[in-house]
Design an enzyme around this catalytic site. Structure first.
Site, PDB file in Angstrom:
ATOM      1  N   CYS A  21      -3.103  10.739   1.683  1.00 59.59           N
ATOM      2  CA  CYS A  21      -2.517   9.444   1.314  1.00 59.59           C
ATOM      3  C   CYS A  21      -1.159   9.635   0.656  1.00 59.59           C
ATOM      4  O   CYS A  21      -0.135   9.291   1.212  1.00 59.59           O
ATOM      5  CB  CYS A  21      -3.452   8.716   0.357  1.00 59.59           C
TER       6      CYS A  21
ATOM      7  N   LYS B 260       0.840  -1.212   0.000  1.00 56.79           N
ATOM      8  CA  LYS B 260       0.000   0.000   0.000  1.00 56.79           C
ATOM      9  C   LYS B 260       0.874   1.262   0.000  1.00 56.79           C
ATOM     10  O   LYS B 260       0.658   2.208  -0.765  1.00 56.79           O
ATOM     11  CB  LYS B 260      -0.900  -0.030   1.242  1.00 56.79           C
TER      12      LYS B 260
HETATM   13  N1  SAJ Z   1      -1.654  14.936  -8.546  1.00 57.13           N
HETATM   14  C1  SAJ Z   1      -0.803  15.699  -9.330  1.00 57.13           C
HETATM   15  N2  SAJ Z   1      -0.454  15.219 -10.556  1.00 57.13           N
HETATM   16  C2  SAJ Z   1      -0.943  14.038 -11.049  1.00 57.13           C
HETATM   17  C3  SAJ Z   1      -1.810  13.266 -10.246  1.00 57.13           C
HETATM   18  C4  SAJ Z   1      -2.148  13.741  -8.985  1.00 57.13           C
HETATM   19  O1  SAJ Z   1      -0.343  16.769  -8.931  1.00 57.13           O
HETATM   20  O2  SAJ Z   1      -0.602  13.701 -12.183  1.00 57.13           O
HETATM   21  C5  SAJ Z   1      -2.029  15.429  -7.190  1.00 57.13           C
HETATM   22  C6  SAJ Z   1      -3.528  15.706  -7.032  1.00 57.13           C
HETATM   23  O3  SAJ Z   1      -3.874  16.980  -7.490  1.00 57.13           O
HETATM   24  C7  SAJ Z   1      -3.675  15.568  -5.533  1.00 57.13           C
HETATM   25  C8  SAJ Z   1      -2.667  14.468  -5.187  1.00 57.13           C
HETATM   26  O4  SAJ Z   1      -1.768  14.401  -6.264  1.00 57.13           O
HETATM   27  O5  SAJ Z   1      -3.303  16.758  -4.865  1.00 57.13           O
HETATM   28  C9  SAJ Z   1      -3.269  13.104  -4.967  1.00 57.13           C
HETATM   29  O6  SAJ Z   1      -4.342  12.861  -5.860  1.00 57.13           O
HETATM   30  P1  SAJ Z   1      -4.632  11.448  -6.564  1.00 57.13           P
HETATM   31  O7  SAJ Z   1      -5.913  11.598  -7.266  1.00 57.13           O
HETATM   32  O8  SAJ Z   1      -3.482  11.005  -7.391  1.00 57.13           O
HETATM   33  O9  SAJ Z   1      -4.725  10.411  -5.369  1.00 57.13           O
HETATM   34  P2  SAJ Z   1      -5.563  10.379  -3.971  1.00 57.13           P
HETATM   35  O10 SAJ Z   1      -4.674  10.893  -2.885  1.00 57.13           O
HETATM   36  O11 SAJ Z   1      -6.903  10.967  -4.094  1.00 57.13           O
HETATM   37  O12 SAJ Z   1      -5.734   8.779  -3.789  1.00 57.13           O
HETATM   38  C10 SAJ Z   1      -4.579   7.966  -3.725  1.00 57.13           C
HETATM   39  C11 SAJ Z   1      -4.746   6.813  -4.737  1.00 57.13           C
HETATM   40  N3  SAJ Z   1      -3.476   6.101  -4.858  1.00 57.13           N
HETATM   41  C12 SAJ Z   1      -2.905   5.891  -6.072  1.00 57.13           C
HETATM   42  O13 SAJ Z   1      -3.370   6.311  -7.110  1.00 57.13           O
HETATM   43  C13 SAJ Z   1      -1.635   5.102  -6.068  1.00 57.13           C
HETATM   44  C14 SAJ Z   1      -5.841   5.881  -4.249  1.00 57.13           C
HETATM   45  O14 SAJ Z   1      -5.922   4.743  -5.091  1.00 57.13           O
HETATM   46  C15 SAJ Z   1      -5.556   5.444  -2.804  1.00 57.13           C
HETATM   47  O15 SAJ Z   1      -6.585   4.592  -2.308  1.00 57.13           O
HETATM   48  C16 SAJ Z   1      -5.508   6.676  -1.945  1.00 57.13           C
HETATM   49  O16 SAJ Z   1      -4.432   7.504  -2.409  1.00 57.13           O
HETATM   50  C17 SAJ Z   1      -5.274   6.244  -0.510  1.00 57.13           C
HETATM   51  O17 SAJ Z   1      -6.226   6.251   0.266  1.00 57.13           O
HETATM   52  O18 SAJ Z   1      -4.151   5.814  -0.193  1.00 57.13           O
END
Ligand code: SAJ
Length: 418
Positions: A269, A215
């Site tokens: 996360c 995870k």
């Molecule tokens: N972000 C960027 N650039 C990107 C992708 C995301 O700047 O290309 C930023 C987003 O704006 C945000 C942050 O990253 O601020 C996180 O957003 P996210 O949508 O990538 O992920 P989370 O935090 O909403 O959810 C993540 C997910 N993990 C992965 O994709 C590996 C989700 O599957 C997990 O269940 C969750 O963390 C968790 O609970 O751990």
């Protein structure tokens, strides 16, 4: 007694937040009798009235149904059950270490209710060894039980980390593959049986420590890759290159897939979990630690850029579009955009920050307390602003009439208006 044949009809879910509540709801929908436990009376009351205390697409309909059918109820005290799912926060303490006190408290609540044969699943994201620690806390209170399987006094401990994406939780909870790590293979099998009741994805069995690390690894992988994109955006800025075009072009290579830069990484996360790896193995996790620092530095870079562009205005008005941690959600926790809006308000002197956040009705406390911050609607903010700072790619911002942006200074951290 074979654990595989043990009935798992009654499930107690401890911690009814963004993960625990949807888990409880889908378990109840799958026919289990579910008792949710939370320390907050308001949360318990809302759930018993079939209401969701936060925004998550599709959850309220399922919740209202299972509460009305009597399959899900909420309470403050931990009851007796066949299976327990612990879904409580693991915040930081000290130097980015995981605070396991909520897990320990949940374990102490479960211990007096146990009769033997129960499954206890840890869902909370936690550092390697946390499931074992949870088991130790329970076995310390109830030394008459054992982790050894297939005895009358056996208990079964397992880790099933959640991997759902906020905004898509109700879909991903049912469809995603799950990693299930037992302290014993029998515990993993029992956990698999329970999760097969609602999960259509593959259920992949391993040991607890590997599941914990898997995870953390998933989120660290993402963090490192976003850090690469954010670092590129800073390099491109200095080089006078459009980073979005740069990434788009590089991604045409069949083996290159660069993620998107932004104002920083938020949420509870991706911006948190990599630190659990770093704090477990400080000497060896140099890349993971550096990626965290790169992503954490990005909000400061955005603020400096706004301040530089604001110099020419006497009392600059900045429209900050979006303070949620990502697009189309109302979750403001660990949001870089929210911190940017707040720091800007502090540093702008006579300036004003107009916060546009279509997913909230009132500003969070620290912003509401500032005299130079207003929650504004989009049109009003665009009209009044000298500087338009795009922080979150919410859908309504995509459709902004470009005419309204003419003669404004635009700082687009998401590349939405290219
Ligand atoms: N972000 C960027 N650039 C990107 C992708 C995301 O700047 O290309 C930023 C987003 O704006 C945000 C942050 O990253 O601020 C996180 O957003 P996210 O949508 O990538 O992920 P989370 O935090 O909403 O959810 C993540 C997910 N993990 C992965 O994709 C590996 C989700 O599957 C997990 O269940 C969750 O963390 C968790 O609970 O751990």
């Amino acid at each position: 007694m074979s654990p595989i044949n043990a009935p798992l009809d009654t499930v107690c879910v401890i911690g009814l937040g963004y993960i625990g509540l949807p888990t409880a709801a889908v378990l109840a929908q799958a026919g289990k009798t579910v008792i949710g436990v939370d320390i907050k009376q308001d949360t318990v009351d809302a759930i018993n009235a079939g209401q969701v205390p936060f925004v998550e697409e599709g959850l309220e309909a399922v919740l209202a149904g299972v509460v009305a059918q009597g399959k899900l109820s909420a309470q403050l005290e931990t009851p007796a059950a066949d299976a327990y799912i612990v879904s409580v926060p693991t915040p930081f303490k000290g130097d980015h270490e995981a605070d396991l006190s909520y897990i320990e408290a949940a374990a102490r609540g479960i211990a007096p209710q146990l009769k033997g044969g129960e499954l206890v699943v840890l869902e909370s994201t936690a550092p390697p060894g946390a499931t074992e620690h949870m088991a130790e806390v329970i076995l310390e209170v109830r030394p008459e039980f054992t982790n050894e399987p297939n005895l009358a006094n056996s208990l079964y401990f397992s880790h099933a980390p959640e991997r759902v994406l906020p905004g898509r939780i109700m879909i991903e909870m049912v469809e995603n593959d799950r990693i299930i790590g037992g302290l014993t293979p029998e515990a993993a099998e029992m956990n698999k049986e329970l999760y097969a009741s609602f999960c259509n994805g593959e259920l992949l069995l391993t040991d607890a420590r590997t599941a914990e690390m898997a995870k953390l690894t998933e989120n660290a992988f993402r963090d490192v890759n976003i850090a690469f994109a954010n670092e590129l955006s800073m390099i491109a800025d200095k080089q006078g290159i459009d980073v979005w075009e740069l990434i788009e072009l590089a991604n045409h290579h069949p083996r290159v897939n660069i993620l998107q830069p932004g104002p920083g990484v938020g949420g509870h996360c991706i911006a948190v979990d990599p630190w659990f790896i770093v704090s477990a193995e400080r000497e060896t996790s140099k890349l993971i630690a550096t990626a965290r620092k790169v992503n954490d530095s990005k909000p400061g870079v955005v603020i400096d850029k706004v301040l530089e562009r604001a110099e020419k205005f006497k009392a600059p008005v900045v429209a900050a579009l979006g303070i949620a941690f990502k697009a189309n959600i109302d979750d403001l926790r660990e949001s870089p955009s929210r911190n940017i809006a707040n720091d800007l308000a502090e540093k702008l002197g006579d300036g004003t920050v107009l916060v546009v956040e279509p997913n909230i009705e009132t500003l969070p406390r620290e912003l509401a307390a500032r005299t130079n911050v207003e929650l504004a609607d989009l049109d009003d903010a665009l009209e009044r602003a000298d500087i338009v700072l795009l922080l979150v790619d919410h859908d309504p911002f995509r459709e902004v009439d470009r005419e309204k942006l003419q003669e404004k200074v635009i700082i687009d951290t998401k590349g939405l208006w290219r």
